[in-house]
Design a protein around this motif. Sequence first.
Motif, PDB file in Angstrom:
ATOM      1  N   LEU A  43     -51.480   5.698 -25.158  1.00 24.24           N
ATOM      2  CA  LEU A  43     -51.666   4.476 -25.921  1.00 24.24           C
ATOM      3  C   LEU A  43     -50.743   3.374 -25.403  1.00 24.24           C
ATOM      4  O   LEU A  43     -49.817   3.629 -24.652  1.00 24.24           O
ATOM      5  CB  LEU A  43     -51.357   4.749 -27.400  1.00 24.24           C
ATOM      6  N   GLY A  44     -51.029   2.160 -25.834  1.00 25.31           N
ATOM      7  CA  GLY A  44     -50.080   1.084 -25.568  1.00 25.31           C
ATOM      8  C   GLY A  44     -50.632  -0.128 -24.866  1.00 25.31           C
ATOM      9  O   GLY A  44     -50.138  -1.229 -25.051  1.00 25.31           O
ATOM     10  N   GLY A  45     -51.629   0.052 -23.988  1.00 25.46           N
ATOM     11  CA  GLY A  45     -52.104  -1.106 -23.234  1.00 25.46           C
ATOM     12  C   GLY A  45     -50.975  -1.709 -22.426  1.00 25.46           C
ATOM     13  O   GLY A  45     -50.215  -1.001 -21.762  1.00 25.46           O
ATOM     14  N   ARG A  46     -50.810  -3.031 -22.519  1.00 28.77           N
ATOM     15  CA  ARG A  46     -49.726  -3.678 -21.783  1.00 28.77           C
ATOM     16  C   ARG A  46     -48.360  -3.396 -22.411  1.00 28.77           C
ATOM     17  O   ARG A  46     -47.337  -3.813 -21.866  1.00 28.77           O
ATOM     18  CB  ARG A  46     -49.974  -5.189 -21.710  1.00 28.77           C
ATOM     19  N   ALA A  47     -48.343  -2.750 -23.556  1.00 29.95           N
ATOM     20  CA  ALA A  47     -47.075  -2.395 -24.191  1.00 29.95           C
ATOM     21  C   ALA A  47     -46.607  -1.002 -23.795  1.00 29.95           C
ATOM     22  O   ALA A  47     -45.669  -0.468 -24.380  1.00 29.95           O
ATOM     23  CB  ALA A  47     -47.204  -2.487 -25.710  1.00 29.95           C
ATOM     24  N   ARG A  48     -47.251  -0.402 -22.787  1.00 31.91           N
ATOM     25  CA  ARG A  48     -46.769   0.894 -22.311  1.00 31.91           C
ATOM     26  C   ARG A  48     -45.410   0.741 -21.621  1.00 31.91           C
ATOM     27  O   ARG A  48     -45.109  -0.294 -21.022  1.00 31.91           O
ATOM     28  CB  ARG A  48     -47.757   1.503 -21.307  1.00 31.91           C
ATOM     29  N   THR A  49     -44.627   1.781 -21.702  1.00 37.11           N
ATOM     30  CA  THR A  49     -43.361   1.846 -20.980  1.00 37.11           C
ATOM     31  C   THR A  49     -43.388   3.083 -20.092  1.00 37.11           C
ATOM     32  O   THR A  49     -43.785   4.163 -20.540  1.00 37.11           O
ATOM     33  CB  THR A  49     -42.167   1.943 -21.947  1.00 37.11           C
ATOM     34  N   ASP A  50     -43.006   2.924 -18.835  1.00 36.33           N
ATOM     35  CA  ASP A  50     -42.998   4.057 -17.925  1.00 36.33           C
ATOM     36  C   ASP A  50     -41.978   5.106 -18.377  1.00 36.33           C
ATOM     37  O   ASP A  50     -40.987   4.805 -19.037  1.00 36.33           O
ATOM     38  CB  ASP A  50     -42.644   3.599 -16.504  1.00 36.33           C
ATOM     39  N   GLU A  51     -42.246   6.336 -17.962  1.00 34.43           N
ATOM     40  CA  GLU A  51     -41.308   7.409 -18.261  1.00 34.43           C
ATOM     41  C   GLU A  51     -40.050   7.257 -17.406  1.00 34.43           C
ATOM     42  O   GLU A  51     -40.029   6.546 -16.408  1.00 34.43           O
ATOM     43  CB  GLU A  51     -41.968   8.769 -17.979  1.00 34.43           C
ATOM     44  N   ALA A  52     -38.985   7.956 -17.828  1.00 33.10           N
ATOM     45  CA  ALA A  52     -37.746   7.955 -17.053  1.00 33.10           C
ATOM     46  C   ALA A  52     -38.039   8.430 -15.624  1.00 33.10           C
ATOM     47  O   ALA A  52     -39.028   9.123 -15.399  1.00 33.10           O
ATOM     48  CB  ALA A  52     -36.732   8.868 -17.737  1.00 33.10           C
ATOM     49  N   PRO A  53     -37.231   8.062 -14.641  1.00 32.11           N
ATOM     50  CA  PRO A  53     -35.891   7.499 -14.816  1.00 32.11           C
ATOM     51  C   PRO A  53     -35.850   5.978 -15.037  1.00 32.11           C
ATOM     52  O   PRO A  53     -34.837   5.464 -15.491  1.00 32.11           O
ATOM     53  CB  PRO A  53     -35.192   7.865 -13.510  1.00 32.11           C
ATOM     54  N   TYR A  54     -36.944   5.251 -14.699  1.00 29.07           N
ATOM     55  CA  TYR A  54     -36.916   3.803 -14.848  1.00 29.07           C
ATOM     56  C   TYR A  54     -37.938   3.414 -15.900  1.00 29.07           C
ATOM     57  O   TYR A  54     -39.146   3.415 -15.645  1.00 29.07           O
ATOM     58  CB  TYR A  54     -37.190   3.121 -13.507  1.00 29.07           C
ATOM     59  N   ARG A  55     -37.449   3.056 -17.066  1.00 33.00           N
ATOM     60  CA  ARG A  55     -38.318   2.788 -18.210  1.00 33.00           C
ATOM     61  C   ARG A  55     -38.705   1.315 -18.218  1.00 33.00           C
ATOM     62  O   ARG A  55     -38.165   0.500 -18.962  1.00 33.00           O
ATOM     63  CB  ARG A  55     -37.626   3.208 -19.499  1.00 33.00           C
ATOM     64  N   THR A  56     -39.668   1.009 -17.363  1.00 34.58           N
ATOM     65  CA  THR A  56     -40.104  -0.373 -17.194  1.00 34.58           C
ATOM     66  C   THR A  56     -41.296  -0.673 -18.093  1.00 34.58           C
ATOM     67  O   THR A  56     -42.178   0.160 -18.290  1.00 34.58           O
ATOM     68  CB  THR A  56     -40.511  -0.648 -15.738  1.00 34.58           C
ATOM     69  N   ASN A  57     -41.318  -1.894 -18.611  1.00 33.00           N
ATOM     70  CA  ASN A  57     -42.506  -2.415 -19.251  1.00 33.00           C
ATOM     71  C   ASN A  57     -43.364  -3.087 -18.183  1.00 33.00           C
ATOM     72  O   ASN A  57     -42.923  -3.289 -17.051  1.00 33.00           O
ATOM     73  CB  ASN A  57     -42.134  -3.447 -20.319  1.00 33.00           C
ATOM     74  N   GLU A  58     -44.591  -3.454 -18.557  1.00 33.32           N
ATOM     75  CA  GLU A  58     -45.441  -4.173 -17.613  1.00 33.32           C
ATOM     76  C   GLU A  58     -45.052  -5.642 -17.642  1.00 33.32           C
ATOM     77  O   GLU A  58     -45.628  -6.470 -18.342  1.00 33.32           O
ATOM     78  CB  GLU A  58     -46.916  -4.014 -17.968  1.00 33.32           C
ATOM     79  N   GLY A  59     -44.034  -5.962 -16.863  1.00 35.46           N
ATOM     80  CA  GLY A  59     -43.467  -7.293 -16.890  1.00 35.46           C
ATOM     81  C   GLY A  59     -42.414  -7.398 -17.992  1.00 35.46           C
ATOM     82  O   GLY A  59     -42.306  -6.535 -18.864  1.00 35.46           O
ATOM     83  N   PRO A  60     -41.601  -8.455 -17.966  1.00 33.43           N
ATOM     84  CA  PRO A  60     -40.566  -8.629 -18.985  1.00 33.43           C
ATOM     85  C   PRO A  60     -41.176  -8.712 -20.384  1.00 33.43           C
ATOM     86  O   PRO A  60     -42.143  -9.429 -20.606  1.00 33.43           O
ATOM     87  CB  PRO A  60     -39.909  -9.956 -18.582  1.00 33.43           C
TER      88      PRO A  60
END
Length: 406
Positions: A43-60
């Motif tokens: 779930l999440g669409g553009r609000a997804r956050t990648d899994e560790a080690p780098y927990r990035t959003n899709e853009g700031p």
Amino acid sequence: MPAPHRSHRRITIVGGGFAGLTAAISAAEAGADVTLHEAHRSLGGRARTDEAPYRTNEGPHALYRRGPHYPWLQQRGLLGPLAPLGLREAARIRFHHHGELHRVPPLALLRLRSRTDAPVDQDFLSWASAHVGEPAARAAAYYTGVATFHHDPGLLSAAFTHRILYRTTRLNPEARYIKGGWGALISRMADHARGLGVRIETGSRVDALPEDRPVIVAAQLDSARALLGDDSLTWSSSRTALIDLALRAHPKKQRPAGRRQPADLFVVSDLDRSGWIERFTAQDPTLAPPGEQLLQGQVGIAPHETRADGIARAERLLDAGFPEWRERVTWRRDALATGRTGAVDLPGTTWRDRPAIDRGNGVYLAGDQVAAPGVLSEVAFTSAIEATTLALSAARSATGARRPAP
């Protein structure tokens, strides 16, 4: 919150991003029987956050605390822990103007912010230039790239861009950061929805509108256009080059005269072009492994420009704000976002002119490019609440029509 009493009202939601989950929770709280379909496995669409080690959003990503979604999330215990933004981080903001870094932006930004006469039918650059001159007007326009993602916000409606300027230049900043990334918020919303009885089906692509109405389509506008077969579902958006970087923590090497290497900046805002670099581990170190910093940036690019053009500009901004960053890179990712940056309003248009939420025949739209007010995710939230209200009303009417006469 206990699950409400279930009625015979059934609502189907297509899309499991922020808008879809908002609609699902709102409908379930009103007693509807809700099923949500999400095409992806998560779930999440553009609000997804990648899994560790780098927990990035899709853009700031940031959450504006004066938006309508903030108290709604807070009341339901969904905000969770927020990463603090203290004075130390605020002191590490720099503005890239005329090729140099400055601690404060041009005072003209604050002069423009205080105005209340920005017109809908004139572009921002022309209107602002009449009040503070063209150079300062351009700087103000580019500053709003943080929330418009547009390559030249001066071309947009003065009323639209000025509202962004007003919201993003508060002396007490509105931006709040969700600890762990937006994926943590999505996870809490999904758990809350399930607790209310919502059936969430991931990996469930919907290729045709369900016959059982009402239906809330909480998908990107291009996906909604294909699903509804409605070519009128279009609106202006932006093209943005995205860059994600992990850097080794700044070495504490000695400089001449005993001066230590200064700490990394928190934000570099480009006032010469539209661009923004932010060090997200400044307020939330959990987003990267110990000893590393996570930077995310976005640069608006024109229709004729390529992703490489945008990334090159992002790198020049990094050169200005993070010297020697190339020597410290441990991980990197570049991307292009097209039509995934929310609605922007051209001169002569407002949010009311965007595709209507009510599409007729029991079909409703929710998302960040439809007819609802707000900034960024606020549009998705507000449209989801409105779509839910309309869908519940339609469901009540349909239930009443099917009920046999006494």
